[in-house]
Design a protein around this motif. Structure first.
Motif, PDB file in Angstrom:
ATOM      1  N   ASP A  12       7.252 -15.843   2.811  1.00  0.00           N
ATOM      2  CA  ASP A  12       5.942 -15.432   3.319  1.00  0.00           C
ATOM      3  C   ASP A  12       5.821 -13.919   3.117  1.00  0.00           C
ATOM      4  OD1 ASP A  12       7.492 -14.273   5.309  1.00  0.00           O
ATOM      5  OD2 ASP A  12       6.994 -15.776   6.824  1.00  0.00           O
ATOM      6  N   ALA A  13       4.661 -13.368   3.403  1.00  0.00           N
ATOM      7  CA  ALA A  13       4.433 -11.945   3.097  1.00  0.00           C
ATOM      8  C   ALA A  13       5.425 -11.046   3.839  1.00  0.00           C
ATOM      9  CB  ALA A  13       2.997 -11.566   3.434  1.00  0.00           C
ATOM     10  N   THR A  17       8.138  -8.685   1.967  1.00  0.00           N
ATOM     11  CA  THR A  17       8.050  -7.236   2.176  1.00  0.00           C
ATOM     12  C   THR A  17       9.370  -6.688   2.714  1.00  0.00           C
ATOM     13  OG1 THR A  17       5.693  -7.481   2.591  1.00  0.00           O
ATOM     14  CG2 THR A  17       6.684  -5.416   3.286  1.00  0.00           C
ATOM     15  N   ASP A 152      -1.335  -5.045  -2.668  1.00  0.00           N
ATOM     16  CA  ASP A 152      -2.578  -5.623  -2.173  1.00  0.00           C
ATOM     17  C   ASP A 152      -3.756  -5.158  -3.035  1.00  0.00           C
ATOM     18  OD1 ASP A 152      -3.961  -7.211  -0.339  1.00  0.00           O
ATOM     19  OD2 ASP A 152      -4.665  -5.418   0.708  1.00  0.00           O
ATOM     20  N   THR A 177       0.771 -14.184  -2.618  1.00  0.00           N
ATOM     21  CA  THR A 177       1.193 -14.043  -1.222  1.00  0.00           C
ATOM     22  C   THR A 177       1.051 -12.592  -0.757  1.00  0.00           C
ATOM     23  OG1 THR A 177       2.777 -15.858  -1.431  1.00  0.00           O
ATOM     24  CG2 THR A 177       3.177 -14.296   0.358  1.00  0.00           C
ATOM     25  N   LEU A 178       1.310 -11.658  -1.678  1.00  0.00           N
ATOM     26  CA  LEU A 178       1.275 -10.245  -1.317  1.00  0.00           C
ATOM     27  C   LEU A 178      -0.085  -9.597  -1.595  1.00  0.00           C
ATOM     28  CD1 LEU A 178       4.880  -9.337  -2.526  1.00  0.00           C
ATOM     29  CD2 LEU A 178       4.082  -9.494  -0.153  1.00  0.00           C
ATOM     30  N   GLY A 179      -1.075 -10.413  -1.905  1.00  0.00           N
ATOM     31  CA  GLY A 179      -2.449  -9.897  -1.970  1.00  0.00           C
ATOM     32  C   GLY A 179      -2.932  -9.417  -3.324  1.00  0.00           C
TER      33      GLY A 179
END
Ligand code: NCD
Length: 306
Positions: A12-13, A17, A152, A177-179
């Motif tokens: 997930d993000a 990250t 993003d 997922t990261l935009g």
């Protein structure tokens, strides 16, 4: 933290990250004279490579060694045992040796998923058939973030042999997922309709590279994977190169700040011109260096580092 990294969809993000941030800390280490951390002392990492590899294999080995793990390299090349059986037998051997993590590259899509059922340790997918290559996507995302400052809203064009590319698949999953906004570009024969349809809400498809370039922050060129092609997907190498190859003339269509990526190995002169690959806009060598930091972060976090 997750236990296995089999697919970019495992991330997930927040987890992705965390891996990128940890990789940045690991990268700070490579500037020091002594590059080793004691974090994984006494732990065993097995590199199980059933398919050829230069970068990924060396990178995982360097990453595990920099974290002081014991590293066992198993090369399955030349083995004539049937895939399923040999993988299970090998898995039982690794299990008996007490592997804490198994890094696997295999020509069969889904091999890491099966392996995870047979061993107690963490499984890391280092490329399974045409399916996925999640640490490549992580190192690509890391490179974009460090060059351009964000993910993003970033416009990323992934160009070429999408059909056979595990790099493309993992990148689409992770980047969305990261935009980031992903556009898949290539001849219709190499952009599978099912992939495009399954991802259509989040990705766009274009058959016209020249139209996509002026609006891209990142252009990621994919290797044309002739070894996986049973049919002919384009008229000739020359024709492919003319329409979908990145040469100097095309590169000038990119915005000033845009970067050019390639996971390697490259077909110089086919999907990418040598002058483009060696230009200051190219991050190809940087991607390899970042791969070690990213894989350190992955092994460290999966094996319970804090
Ligand atoms: C890729 C792979 O093996 O999936 N290379 C890599 O890991 N750096 C891409 C390719 O083979 O074209």
């Amino acid at each position: 933290m997750i236990k296995h990294l089999r697919s970019a969809a495992d991330l997930d993000a927040a987890t992705a990250t965390l891996i990128l941030d940890t990789a940045a800390e690991m990268a700070a280490l490579s500037g020091r004279e002594v590059k080793k951390l004691p974090a994984l002392r006494g732990r065993t990492v097995v590199n199980l490579f059933y398919e050829d590899s230069t970068r990924t294999r060396i990178s995982f080995e360097a990453a595990a060694k920099r974290l002081s793990a014991d590293v066992i390299n198993f090369s399955a090349k030349g083995s004539s045992v049937s895939k399923g059986e040999s993988l299970k037998d090998t898995a039982l051997t690794l299990q008996a040796m007490g592997a804490d993590a198994v890094v696997i590259r295999h020509s069969a899509s889904g091999a890491p998923h099966r392996l995870a059922n047979w061993v107690d340790g963490s499984v890391v997918n280092a490329g399974d058939g045409t399916h996925e290559h999640p640490t490549q996507a992580l190192l690509d995302a890391y490179t974009m973030r460090s060059r351009l400052g964000r993910l993003d809203g970033l416009k990323v064009a992934i160009v070429g042999d999408v059909l056979h590319s595990r790099v493309a698949r993992s990148n689409v999953l992770l980047l969305t997922t990261l935009g980031a906004q992903v556009t898949l570009v290539g001849p219709p024969t190499l952009i599978p309709l099912d992939v495009a349809a399954a991802l259509s809400e989040k990705t766009q498809v274009s058959y016209d590279l020249d139209a996509v370039l002026p609006d891209s922050d990142v252009v990621m060129m994919l290797r044309v994977q002739t070894e996986r092609m049973q049919d002919s997907y384009f008229p000739s190498a020359r024709e492919y190169s003319r329409r979908y190859g990145l040469d100097m003339l095309r590169m000038r269509k990119l915005p000033e700040h845009a970067i050019v990526m390639h996971p390697g190995p490259m077909n110089r002169g086919m999907e990418i011109a040598p002058e483009v690959a060696d230009s200051p806009r190219s991050t190809i060598v940087e991607q390899v260096a970042n791969g070690v930091s990213v894989r350190m972060a992955v092994l460290y976090l999966l094996l319970g580092g804090k």
